[in-house]
Design an enzyme around this catalytic site. Sequence first.
Site, PDB file in Angstrom:
ATOM      1  N   ARG A  96       0.865  -1.176   0.000  1.00 21.72           N
ATOM      2  CA  ARG A  96       0.000   0.000   0.000  1.00 21.72           C
ATOM      3  C   ARG A  96       0.904   1.229   0.000  1.00 21.72           C
ATOM      4  O   ARG A  96       1.933   1.266   0.687  1.00 21.72           O
ATOM      5  CB  ARG A  96      -0.893   0.022   1.242  1.00 21.72           C
ATOM      6  CG  ARG A  96      -1.860   1.195   1.234  1.00 21.72           C
ATOM      7  CD  ARG A  96      -2.631   1.307   2.536  1.00 21.72           C
ATOM      8  NE  ARG A  96      -3.461   2.502   2.539  1.00 21.72           N
ATOM      9  CZ  ARG A  96      -4.054   3.020   3.604  1.00 21.72           C
ATOM     10  NH1 ARG A  96      -3.900   2.425   4.781  1.00 21.72           N
ATOM     11  NH2 ARG A  96      -4.785   4.123   3.514  1.00 21.72           N
ATOM     12  N   HIS A  97       0.536   2.231  -0.781  1.00 20.85           N
ATOM     13  CA  HIS A  97       1.365   3.435  -0.906  1.00 20.85           C
ATOM     14  C   HIS A  97       1.653   4.059   0.449  1.00 20.85           C
ATOM     15  O   HIS A  97       0.931   3.847   1.436  1.00 20.85           O
ATOM     16  CB  HIS A  97       0.672   4.459  -1.807  1.00 20.85           C
ATOM     17  CG  HIS A  97      -0.644   4.939  -1.235  1.00 20.85           C
ATOM     18  ND1 HIS A  97      -0.724   5.915  -0.270  1.00 20.85           N
ATOM     19  CD2 HIS A  97      -1.919   4.559  -1.500  1.00 20.85           C
ATOM     20  CE1 HIS A  97      -1.983   6.131   0.044  1.00 20.85           C
ATOM     21  NE2 HIS A  97      -2.735   5.316  -0.683  1.00 20.85           N
ATOM     22  N   SER A 100      -0.093   9.840   2.018  1.00 23.03           N
ATOM     23  CA  SER A 100      -0.273  10.906   1.030  1.00 23.03           C
ATOM     24  C   SER A 100      -0.563  12.231   1.742  1.00 23.03           C
ATOM     25  O   SER A 100      -0.832  12.268   2.955  1.00 23.03           O
ATOM     26  CB  SER A 100      -1.436  10.569   0.092  1.00 23.03           C
ATOM     27  OG  SER A 100      -2.679  10.770   0.750  1.00 23.03           O
ATOM     28  N   TRP A 102      -3.129  14.007   1.517  1.00 17.04           N
ATOM     29  CA  TRP A 102      -4.502  14.040   2.024  1.00 17.04           C
ATOM     30  C   TRP A 102      -4.705  13.058   3.173  1.00 17.04           C
ATOM     31  O   TRP A 102      -5.582  13.257   4.006  1.00 17.04           O
ATOM     32  CB  TRP A 102      -5.501  13.791   0.893  1.00 17.04           C
ATOM     33  CG  TRP A 102      -5.833  15.047   0.130  1.00 17.04           C
ATOM     34  CD1 TRP A 102      -5.142  16.233   0.166  1.00 17.04           C
ATOM     35  CD2 TRP A 102      -6.939  15.247  -0.741  1.00 17.04           C
ATOM     36  NE1 TRP A 102      -5.739  17.154  -0.653  1.00 17.04           N
ATOM     37  CE2 TRP A 102      -6.844  16.577  -1.229  1.00 17.04           C
ATOM     38  CE3 TRP A 102      -7.980  14.452  -1.196  1.00 17.04           C
ATOM     39  CZ2 TRP A 102      -7.778  17.111  -2.117  1.00 17.04           C
ATOM     40  CZ3 TRP A 102      -8.902  14.980  -2.083  1.00 17.04           C
ATOM     41  CH2 TRP A 102      -8.807  16.309  -2.539  1.00 17.04           C
ATOM     42  N   GLY A 110      -9.751   8.849  -2.220  1.00 20.58           N
ATOM     43  CA  GLY A 110     -10.327   8.093  -3.331  1.00 20.58           C
ATOM     44  C   GLY A 110      -9.475   8.163  -4.570  1.00 20.58           C
ATOM     45  O   GLY A 110      -8.280   7.875  -4.546  1.00 20.58           O
ATOM     46  N   ARG A 146       0.610   8.545  -6.068  1.00 21.04           N
ATOM     47  CA  ARG A 146       1.102   8.082  -4.772  1.00 21.04           C
ATOM     48  C   ARG A 146       1.531   6.617  -4.821  1.00 21.04           C
ATOM     49  O   ARG A 146       2.490   6.226  -4.148  1.00 21.04           O
ATOM     50  CB  ARG A 146       0.065   8.325  -3.673  1.00 21.04           C
ATOM     51  CG  ARG A 146      -1.318   7.699  -3.893  1.00 21.04           C
ATOM     52  CD  ARG A 146      -2.280   8.281  -2.856  1.00 21.04           C
ATOM     53  NE  ARG A 146      -3.611   7.694  -2.863  1.00 21.04           N
ATOM     54  CZ  ARG A 146      -4.617   8.118  -3.617  1.00 21.04           C
ATOM     55  NH1 ARG A 146      -4.423   9.123  -4.479  1.00 21.04           N
ATOM     56  NH2 ARG A 146      -5.808   7.558  -3.520  1.00 21.04           N
ATOM     57  N   GLU A 200      -7.539   3.308  -6.030  1.00 17.55           N
ATOM     58  CA  GLU A 200      -8.350   3.292  -4.821  1.00 17.55           C
ATOM     59  C   GLU A 200      -9.823   3.343  -5.209  1.00 17.55           C
ATOM     60  O   GLU A 200     -10.171   3.791  -6.314  1.00 17.55           O
ATOM     61  CB  GLU A 200      -7.985   4.501  -3.959  1.00 17.55           C
ATOM     62  CG  GLU A 200      -8.760   4.641  -2.665  1.00 17.55           C
ATOM     63  CD  GLU A 200      -8.608   3.445  -1.745  1.00 17.55           C
ATOM     64  OE1 GLU A 200      -9.275   2.418  -2.024  1.00 17.55           O
ATOM     65  OE2 GLU A 200      -7.857   3.522  -0.762  1.00 17.55           O
ATOM     66  N   MET A 202     -13.460   4.694  -5.571  1.00 23.16           N
ATOM     67  CA  MET A 202     -13.907   6.070  -5.773  1.00 23.16           C
ATOM     68  C   MET A 202     -14.915   6.421  -4.680  1.00 23.16           C
ATOM     69  O   MET A 202     -15.952   5.767  -4.551  1.00 23.16           O
ATOM     70  CB  MET A 202     -14.528   6.210  -7.166  1.00 23.16           C
ATOM     71  CG  MET A 202     -14.536   7.624  -7.701  1.00 23.16           C
ATOM     72  SD  MET A 202     -15.966   8.561  -7.154  1.00 23.16           S
ATOM     73  CE  MET A 202     -17.232   7.896  -8.228  1.00 23.16           C
ATOM     74  N   TYR A 203     -14.581   7.447  -3.914  1.00 22.20           N
ATOM     75  CA  TYR A 203     -15.400   7.800  -2.765  1.00 22.20           C
ATOM     76  C   TYR A 203     -16.525   8.777  -3.079  1.00 22.20           C
ATOM     77  O   TYR A 203     -17.172   9.292  -2.170  1.00 22.20           O
ATOM     78  CB  TYR A 203     -14.517   8.359  -1.644  1.00 22.20           C
ATOM     79  CG  TYR A 203     -14.028   7.295  -0.695  1.00 22.20           C
ATOM     80  CD1 TYR A 203     -14.838   6.833   0.336  1.00 22.20           C
ATOM     81  CD2 TYR A 203     -12.761   6.746  -0.834  1.00 22.20           C
ATOM     82  CE1 TYR A 203     -14.400   5.846   1.202  1.00 22.20           C
ATOM     83  CE2 TYR A 203     -12.309   5.764   0.028  1.00 22.20           C
ATOM     84  CZ  TYR A 203     -13.127   5.313   1.040  1.00 22.20           C
ATOM     85  OH  TYR A 203     -12.694   4.330   1.906  1.00 22.20           O
ATOM     86  N   LYS A 211     -12.652  13.788   7.169  1.00 19.28           N
ATOM     87  CA  LYS A 211     -13.339  12.600   7.698  1.00 19.28           C
ATOM     88  C   LYS A 211     -14.053  12.897   9.009  1.00 19.28           C
ATOM     89  O   LYS A 211     -15.182  12.449   9.228  1.00 19.28           O
ATOM     90  CB  LYS A 211     -12.328  11.459   7.874  1.00 19.28           C
ATOM     91  CG  LYS A 211     -11.766  10.942   6.568  1.00 19.28           C
ATOM     92  CD  LYS A 211     -10.695   9.877   6.784  1.00 19.28           C
ATOM     93  CE  LYS A 211     -10.116   9.427   5.448  1.00 19.28           C
ATOM     94  NZ  LYS A 211      -9.029   8.433   5.628  1.00 19.28           N
ATOM     95  N   HIS A 270      -3.499   0.527  -3.364  1.00 19.60           N
ATOM     96  CA  HIS A 270      -4.214   1.277  -2.334  1.00 19.60           C
ATOM     97  C   HIS A 270      -4.912   0.350  -1.349  1.00 19.60           C
ATOM     98  O   HIS A 270      -5.061  -0.849  -1.591  1.00 19.60           O
ATOM     99  CB  HIS A 270      -5.221   2.200  -3.007  1.00 19.60           C
ATOM    100  CG  HIS A 270      -4.612   3.076  -4.054  1.00 19.60           C
ATOM    101  ND1 HIS A 270      -4.169   4.351  -3.809  1.00 19.60           N
ATOM    102  CD2 HIS A 270      -4.337   2.820  -5.359  1.00 19.60           C
ATOM    103  CE1 HIS A 270      -3.646   4.855  -4.924  1.00 19.60           C
ATOM    104  NE2 HIS A 270      -3.731   3.952  -5.872  1.00 19.60           N
ATOM    105  N   ASN A 272      -8.044  -0.167  -0.466  1.00 21.59           N
ATOM    106  CA  ASN A 272      -9.214  -0.944  -0.864  1.00 21.59           C
ATOM    107  C   ASN A 272      -8.962  -1.848  -2.061  1.00 21.59           C
ATOM    108  O   ASN A 272      -9.497  -2.958  -2.115  1.00 21.59           O
ATOM    109  CB  ASN A 272     -10.399  -0.013  -1.132  1.00 21.59           C
ATOM    110  CG  ASN A 272     -11.012   0.501   0.159  1.00 21.59           C
ATOM    111  OD1 ASN A 272     -11.561  -0.258   0.954  1.00 21.59           O
ATOM    112  ND2 ASN A 272     -10.893   1.804   0.392  1.00 21.59           N
TER     113      ASN A 272
END
Length: 345
Positions: A96-97, A100, A102, A110, A146, A200, A202-203, A211, A270, A272
Amino acid sequence: MATTSFHQAIWTIPSCGSLNSSFGNQENGHASLKLISKGFRLDFAIQTYSSKKQSFCVMQASGSQTSVFNPILSPSNGTPSDSKKKSNEAALILIRHGESMWNEKNLFTGCVDVPLTKKGVDEAIEAGKRISNIPVDMIYTSSLIRAQMTAMLAMNEHRRKKVPIILHDENEQARAWSQIFSEDTKKQCIPVVAAWQLNERMYGELQGLNKQETAERYGKEQVHEWRRSYDVPPPNGESLEMCAERAVAYFRENIEPQLLLGKNVMIAAHGNSLRSIIMYLDKLTSQEVISLELSTGIPMLYIFKEGGFIRRGSPVAPTEASVYAYTKAHKRILSNRDAINLSLD
């Protein structure tokens, strides 16, 4: 996308006279032949051997098109032979990266393309140290920076010092302009395939929102359901189930064939998309996968053997191990401390 392949075969035949008459030497010798047609080149190297009892030839053939090498086997190219399936064992590394920018700000990211923080860079470098002794033949990343930064930084720590090169096949010009014309240079490169299917999830309308503030606005239970349920998507976004459909399909159609061929593969992606792939590898249920958490920058190792995946946990850092065991082609030297680390999945 262009491909390069290499095959060697040995045939025992009554005589190599017809070859010798064309290429010279009547006993032990060699010759080469090139065939070029419509941008495809096929090179033959033929070595002849003779003894009192028999003669035989060793032929090596390599083919290439006008592009960077690309050993990817897609469904349209066919499937590996049964003999290769039975004999090969390969390493699969999942990373996993790193953190980041964010992640640092606690924002839903996302599919927004955000780079790594300084901490994320350090995590990627540490991940590289952990896998520095594992052979890597192919790298797959998402299309997001990322994940690509993580892969590149990690490979910079690899002891073989091969250069990861992203393959571009967007159009004919991209393929033509990214050619490598040195065979020696090609041998020192690792092809990197970027695929949006490994992105990842898409959120949707949550992307870019804080969050904590989102939990206060919609309620903790609702946000938790969006984030951790299997089949409930956020507003206009993807559920984990939807992410898994694309990520696992891509893995099975594009990456698993490489493992069947004995290629050692690294995937930098990512939380997910990797949870989805691990669900497939470990045969997790939809209830089991929602509790699976993956730390940023911590690699996981699987061994692909006889059509199945064996989890090896996270490789230990170089300071904790002399040589790590990955495939049959490499020596296995494990200390007691290594064995303890391997059990900590």
